[in-house]
Design an enzyme around this catalytic site. Structure first.
Site, mmCIF file in Angstrom:
data_model
loop_
_atom_site.group_PDB
_atom_site.id
_atom_site.type_symbol
_atom_site.label_atom_id
_atom_site.label_comp_id
_atom_site.label_asym_id
_atom_site.label_seq_id
_atom_site.Cartn_x
_atom_site.Cartn_y
_atom_site.Cartn_z
ATOM 1 N N ASP A 60 0.770 -1.273 -0.089
ATOM 2 C CA ASP A 60 0.145 -0.062 -0.113
ATOM 3 C C ASP A 60 0.742 1.142 0.013
ATOM 4 O OD1 ASP A 60 -2.659 1.224 0.464
ATOM 5 O OD2 ASP A 60 -1.665 1.917 2.271
ATOM 6 N N GLU B 293 -2.166 -5.487 -3.523
ATOM 7 C CA GLU B 293 -1.084 -4.581 -2.671
ATOM 8 C C GLU B 293 -0.179 -5.686 -2.073
ATOM 9 O OE1 GLU B 293 -4.261 -0.979 -1.178
ATOM 10 O OE2 GLU B 293 -3.717 -2.709 0.033
#
EC number: 3.1.26.3
Length: 236
Positions: A55, A127
């Protein structure tokens, strides 16, 4: 297939190479990157830590990309574009285009409940894959992967309206594990045919207010102000 047999991990490496263009050197890392918490709870480490890292890496590379692509944009506009590009729905969209769900390792229960197409699983897994590519191959490798999929979306931003500020603020709040924003009409003034609405928005104890000729417009204006405020406080 047996998740971690020698043959299956080689097959998995090839599948990931086909969808990402990146060939992993560390097979144990790759296993972790595609392991859903449901099966990790039984026997293995899951992708959750890699998701946390991915992320941050995605945000960095997208920020750098926007800084380069749009040299005349203000900080505020760049922030809006970044939010539009890294929000959950965009990550899911890319994960779906890669058929990422098909390579995830998960429990039978999760699989039966539709886990391979679950939006949250897809977002988290992509992610995690980004985080794993970064760990295995470094910034240049993961930059290549991210630009391949996010740059076309960025170049299209100039031709499409940016995300509604209320939606962007809600996704920002959820991404930081805050309660969703609350809106409250605090005043209505002006003439009957030309009213002025004042709306207050609250996020994580912070409040701002804005006005508009309609309650909806006042809410959007307040969300925009709050978004500018919180992103300056919380983003690097």
């Amino acid at each position: 297939m047996e998740p971690y047999s020698e043959d299956s991990i080689l097959a998995l490496t090839e599948k990931v190479f086909k969808i990402s263009g990146y060939r992993f050197q560390d097979h144990e890392l790759l296993k972790t990157a595609v392991t859903h918490p449901s099966i990790a709870a039984e026997r293995y480490a899951s992708y959750e830590r890699l998701e946390f890292l991915g992320d941050a890496v995605l945000g960095l590379v997208v920020s750098e990309m926007l800084y380069t692509l749009f040299p005349d944009d203000s900080e505020g506009l760049l922030t809006k574009k970044r939010i539009a590009l890294v929000r959950g729905s965009k990550v899911v969209e890319i994960a779906q285009s890669l058929n990422l769900g098909n390579i995830l390792l998960m429990s039978k229960g999760e699989l039966t409940s539709g886990g391979i197409s679950n939006n949250s699983n897809l977002e988290n897994a992509l992610e995690a894959l980004i985080g794993a590519i970064y760990v295995d191959g470094g910034l240049e490798s993961v930059r290549h992967f991210i630009l391949q999929h996010w740059k076309p979306l960025a170049t299209n931003l100039a031709d499409t309206p940016l995300q509604d500020a209320k939606t962007a603020l809600q996704e920002w709040a959820q991404g930081h594990n805050f309660a969703i924003p609350s809106y409250r009409l605090i005043n209505k003034s002006g003439l009957e045919h030309a009213p002025v609405f004042t709306v207050e928005v609250t996020v994580n104890g912070q409040r701002v207010h804005a006005t508009g000729c309609k309650k909806k417009y006042a809410e959007i204006a307040a969300a925009k102000l709050m978004l500018e405020k919180v992103t300056k406080q919380n983003d690097p």
